[in-house]
Design an enzyme around this catalytic site. Sequence first.
Site, short mmCIF file in Angstrom:
data_model
loop_
_atom_site.label_atom_id
_atom_site.label_comp_id
_atom_site.label_asym_id
_atom_site.label_seq_id
_atom_site.Cartn_x
_atom_site.Cartn_y
_atom_site.Cartn_z
N GLN A 127 59.37 55.38 26.52
CA GLN A 127 57.92 55.87 27.67
C GLN A 127 58.11 55.76 28.47
OE1 GLN A 127 54.85 55.45 24.19
NE2 GLN A 127 53.67 56.88 25.63
N GLY A 128 57.91 56.26 29.52
CA GLY A 128 58.04 55.69 30.86
C GLY A 128 56.87 55.68 31.27
N SER A 130 53.82 52.95 31.80
CA SER A 130 52.47 52.21 32.49
C SER A 130 53.40 51.76 33.87
CB SER A 130 52.75 50.89 31.65
OG SER A 130 51.52 51.38 30.74
N SER A 162 58.75 49.85 25.87
CA SER A 162 59.37 49.70 24.53
C SER A 162 60.96 50.19 24.13
CB SER A 162 58.48 49.81 23.41
OG SER A 162 57.82 48.83 23.51
N GLU A 245 49.70 59.09 19.52
CA GLU A 245 49.98 57.64 20.21
C GLU A 245 48.56 57.29 18.97
OE1 GLU A 245 50.59 56.01 23.63
OE2 GLU A 245 51.69 53.83 22.64
N GLU A 378 40.40 48.01 25.04
CA GLU A 378 38.94 48.27 25.72
C GLU A 378 38.22 49.84 26.26
OE1 GLU A 378 40.68 45.37 26.57
OE2 GLU A 378 39.11 44.38 25.14
#
Lengths: 395, 367
Positions: A127-128, A130, A162, A245, A378
């Site tokens: 997954q691209g 962040s 990841s 997710e 958070e």
Amino acid sequence: MDLSLTAEELRFRDELRAWLEANVPEDWEQVREEALQDRFAFLRSWQRKLYDAGWAGASWPKEYGGRGASPMQQVIFWQEMARAAAPPMANALGLGLIGPTIIAFGTEAQKMRYLPKILSAEEIWCQGFSEPNAGSDLASLQAEARLDADHYIVNGQKVWTSYGWVADWCELVVRTDPNMPKHKGLTVLLVDMKTPGVVIRPLRQMTGEAEFNEVFFRDVRVPVENVVGKVNQGWDVAIGTLMHERGTFGAGLQILYKRNMDRLIELSRGIQRNARPASQDPIARQRLAQCYAEIEIMRLNQMRAFSRLSATGVPGPEGSIQKIFWSELNQRFQQVAQELLGPYGQLVGRDGHAIDKGVWSYGYLRARGNTIEAGTSEIQRNIIGHFVLGLPRSY
Amino acid sequence: MQFGLSESQEILKDSARKFFAGECPVSEVRRLMETETAYDPDLWRKLAEQGYTGIIFPEEYGGVGLGKVELILMMEEAGRALLPGPLFSTVALAGAVLDAVGTAEQKRKYLTPICRGEARSTLAMLEAAASWDPKDAQIEVLNGKLTGEKLFVPDALVADAIVVVARNGVFVVDAKDSGIKTAAMPAMDLTRKLYSVRFDSVPVEKLGNADGLAKGLDVATAALVGEMVGGMQRTLDTTVEYAKTRKQFGKPIGAFQAVQHQCADMYLETESSRSAVYYAAWALQENAPDAAVAVSIAKMYASDACRTVGNRGIQIHGGMGFTWENDLHLYYRRAKASETALGDATFHRERIARLVIDAGAAVAQGA
């Protein structure tokens, strides 16, 4: 409310149970000691085996290599995997996040092209999302894609990727219109990681391993047919991925937690506390029982969520409680394990005194990442506060 | 497999919510809590007319014959309204035990008037040592007569029959017997009154099968957790509403993450308690092998959760939350009483340890 299995569910369960009994590799846990790459190769071949027998992606449509089973059968699948102490599957992000996103937003051609190879683990996905300056504030991301005839040209950097080191494909979120507000102007692209201009660097995490990566894109050419959903409406697609997710991804973790719990109870019988086995020590029993109960509640919360999913078809924002629950539970559990193991808990694999070849020291350190990865605790609480409880936006 | 309420269960829950909101608004709760018994005959008659006093009992005794999940849903809504009086004591506590240990004859005798709204009942279990393990009962029946003292008996003053857990069995006594002396034990929860009950050579009737006691207590415990979930939900709803309207620094306090995240935790704790108790109720209904563990998991989790949800709710209300005028403390008081009733989290963790660790094998997951 009826948790008993229908005749069809019972058939599904019995068939799967028999298959797992015959096929789960014995003593597979020793692969833990092997290098990351070898471990991954093992899990990949295990997923291939599941796929060949038609079990990978149980609830995915048949025409794309799935079994066409119901969401509740998918729950049964995870329960049976846990019961059989089966290894997890290699292509976790492809199965849990990217596949469901392509099913929901992809074109027919994209579904035919990508889904079967996700299931077979022939193509591993990452997954691209962040970036160095876009973490919790994902929509502020800056990686950009410029249209050049029938290609997008991608430039930018992604981080905490990841499976980046092993991935064949990437679900990439990029900015395609810098003049629109930050949640608009984003687009999701499927990017072949072997395209020239893609550079992957390992990021060593506090466990010492490099499970995730930095990924750099320099003038990377991506064909326009690799856009998922609509151009400049990629935020909806990305949120669809993130809902999976948060809401449903944790179902697979149950396998791991249940195993760890059973093992810790077993260990507690051999550890001495106050001149008796820890399993008979009142304080240790309290701690173990608390963990046992929380793991069970995590399962029940997930089952309720899957039942809602059966009704609505998409996971909602309330899925954030699953993410908070599994991540914080694992941290509490690992701490209980450390308390029980005492000084032995800190030993790593190379030390002959280490219990279970150091998996407990690894588990303790790895758990720190749980409340950060896949959306921090958070951010999950912001989502519950704003989208579930209707409180004003706090950021 | 479907872990959601059926249409008829949704209807039952919805109509219970409307019934309790209409018949027992908080003004009525406050009126009743100031009375000696918190019992209102008129309200009781209406509960019986709704079928609530006979909700789980077989139709042959005049009950509605619904399942344990339905019981939990009714209790959840009663808990949301903070219903005062002996519905829990009569139906979920004494009633469930009578249903589990009585002979057919005894059930006819004791459950029928309960279903009809003509009688109330309660369970006398704790003694001075205050153990929720039935095996710790010291009180004994000799020559058909009961002598000794029970403590923390809910709603004893309005009960017609008292079910007594004794060393040598489970018995029923007539609460109006002249050998019984009942005295109030004033406590935090103003809506469910506690009593000490002294028995002096009181004639008893022995209930048929004491082996059923554990199952009866498990049903009572699950029902109590259902009620706790309703209280948590009400505390959450009230708090979220307050956080949306109360302004400081020029904006609603719910816009501050220190407040908002506490609300999120209240939601997580409430929903997790609900998942646990719905499953426990279903497992009891189906006599699933893990039913006892499931009940203890639910009570363990909810015992801690109902306290922390109350803590957070009052904190977010600030000074208002600390006033007598605000209703939150009424829920907070009930939450503390319910936390200890039928075993607190520590008690149930030990029970889980006995059932899981000592049994040597983890309970099979699910079906």
